[in-house]
Design an enzyme around this catalytic site. Sequence first.
Site, PDB file in Angstrom:
ATOM      1  N   LYS A  35       0.840  -1.209   0.000  1.00 38.88           N
ATOM      2  CA  LYS A  35       0.000   0.000   0.000  1.00 38.88           C
ATOM      3  C   LYS A  35       0.870   1.253   0.000  1.00 38.88           C
ATOM      4  O   LYS A  35       2.088   1.169   0.191  1.00 38.88           O
ATOM      5  CB  LYS A  35      -0.883  -0.023   1.252  1.00 38.88           C
ATOM      6  N   ARG A 130      -9.530  -0.173  16.064  1.00 38.46           N
ATOM      7  CA  ARG A 130      -9.582   0.673  14.870  1.00 38.46           C
ATOM      8  C   ARG A 130     -10.613   0.027  13.954  1.00 38.46           C
ATOM      9  O   ARG A 130     -11.785   0.307  14.092  1.00 38.46           O
ATOM     10  CB  ARG A 130      -8.178   0.756  14.254  1.00 38.46           C
ATOM     11  N   TYR A 255      17.450  29.409   7.720  1.00 41.94           N
ATOM     12  CA  TYR A 255      16.281  30.087   8.294  1.00 41.94           C
ATOM     13  C   TYR A 255      16.342  30.069   9.815  1.00 41.94           C
ATOM     14  O   TYR A 255      16.644  29.041  10.420  1.00 41.94           O
ATOM     15  CB  TYR A 255      14.984  29.406   7.831  1.00 41.94           C
ATOM     16  N   MET A 303      13.221  24.173   1.644  1.00 47.17           N
ATOM     17  CA  MET A 303      12.439  23.427   0.654  1.00 47.17           C
ATOM     18  C   MET A 303      13.337  22.658  -0.315  1.00 47.17           C
ATOM     19  O   MET A 303      13.046  21.505  -0.664  1.00 47.17           O
ATOM     20  CB  MET A 303      11.522  24.381  -0.115  1.00 47.17           C
TER      21      MET A 303
HETATM   22  C1  LIG Z   1       0.297  -2.003   6.650  1.00 50.50           C
HETATM   23  C2  LIG Z   1      -0.252  -3.233   7.201  1.00 50.50           C
HETATM   24  C3  LIG Z   1       0.584  -4.310   7.532  1.00 50.50           C
HETATM   25  C4  LIG Z   1       2.097  -4.243   7.450  1.00 50.50           C
HETATM   26  O1  LIG Z   1       2.612  -3.590   8.589  1.00 50.50           O
HETATM   27  P1  LIG Z   1       4.182  -3.414   8.781  1.00 50.50           P
HETATM   28  O2  LIG Z   1       4.330  -2.859  10.143  1.00 50.50           O
HETATM   29  O3  LIG Z   1       4.626  -2.437   7.735  1.00 50.50           O
HETATM   30  O4  LIG Z   1       4.794  -4.747   8.591  1.00 50.50           O
HETATM   31  C5  LIG Z   1      -0.032  -5.485   7.951  1.00 50.50           C
HETATM   32  N1  LIG Z   1      -1.375  -5.574   8.072  1.00 50.50           N
HETATM   33  C6  LIG Z   1      -2.201  -4.551   7.776  1.00 50.50           C
HETATM   34  C7  LIG Z   1      -3.669  -4.703   7.947  1.00 50.50           C
HETATM   35  C8  LIG Z   1      -1.666  -3.345   7.354  1.00 50.50           C
HETATM   36  O5  LIG Z   1      -2.491  -2.328   7.082  1.00 50.50           O
END
Ligand SMILES: *Cc1c(COP(=O)(O)O)cnc(C)c1O
Length: 359
Positions: A35, A130, A255, A303
């Site tokens: 993702k 969650r 800055y 930047m």
């Molecule tokens: C992103 C994600 C993972 C992977 O987590 P990592 O800490 O990057 O290994 C596993 N399960 C779900 C549901 C996730 O959203």
Amino acid sequence: MGSRVQADINLQALTHNLKRVCNLAPNSKIMAMIKADGYGHGLVQIARALNNADAFGVACLNEALILRKAGVSRHIAIMSCFSEAKELPVISKHDLEIVIHNENQLDILDDIELSKPIGIWLKIDSGMHRLGFDPEQIGNVYERLLKSNKINKPINFMTHLAAADDFSTVATEKQIEIFRQTTDKFDGCKSIANSAGIIGWPKAHSDWVRPGIMLYGISPFSDKTGADFNLYPVMSLRSKLIAVKQLKKGDRVGYEGTWACPEDMPVGVAAIGYGDGYPRHAKNGTPVLVNGIKCQLAGRVSMDMITIDLRNNPTAKCNAPVVLWGDGLPIEHVAKSADTIAYELLCGITQRVKFIYSI
Ligand SMILES: *Cc1c(COP(=O)(O)O)cnc(C)c1O
């Protein structure tokens, strides 16, 4: 290096890290989490290089469709999808798997007609609070889904660990136990472990593991680096010096002048800044490699530029190679200096950065 800022993506390191997952969880199938554009490394390129993974995990429908469009035919599971009925025919058409985590989704499934059933993962909230159904609800939800002809059987089960990177709490043991108690009686595949679960909690391995950050060579534990687990960094972020100045004791740099030279000293200017995704919160002292020598950030990140204390590297000149993280400089150390985690740094790389993939 032709471009101003370059992210070198080492695909051999990526496949090495995937092998590490296989070694750590030899009896589990692997859903490689790609993702957020493959954790900022490039969604399609990462998917193609991970052709030994059993499935891919993405966050949203659009990511899955990009993969299908690119010809990726492997199983793809979408972690937080769907919330509207119109998404389902698309999901079904492209053979995507979804995670069912709330009542709204059950209602939509009841009401829709689908020509082809969809593979699902039923998500249990074992303690992260969650996404997911409460363990007590699972019996009813499972019965309701079993009757549905819109989904494939058997139904698979998953949960997500909230604190697998913390060995000082019993939270993870508890989550694993709750998940097992809730799902043991059902057939279908089970999945619990993210990277921290894979490395730290063998009991969490189950039928499928879901590695993310470790595939990219990074430690899920904040006091360690990928090298501690024989993982190789996949991304090396590189730039170069575009100026070197000899400054006088007391001169302030950048800055707000947060760095005052404690003595007469050379300061290098590298062509990278928060416009490229280098974190603006990186503090004075954040490590940076110049010509392979570890130096320190001196002054605010702007930047398009950063400024570097070159007292321990006085021969560094214009065009000297600069590594911001990756080869020779763990991103975990940079993240710590910027009060964040490597995940955020990787996801923050901007379009201005040129990606070079090496096999
Ligand atoms: C992103 C994600 C993972 C992977 O987590 P990592 O800490 O990057 O290994 C596993 N399960 C779900 C549901 C996730 O959203």
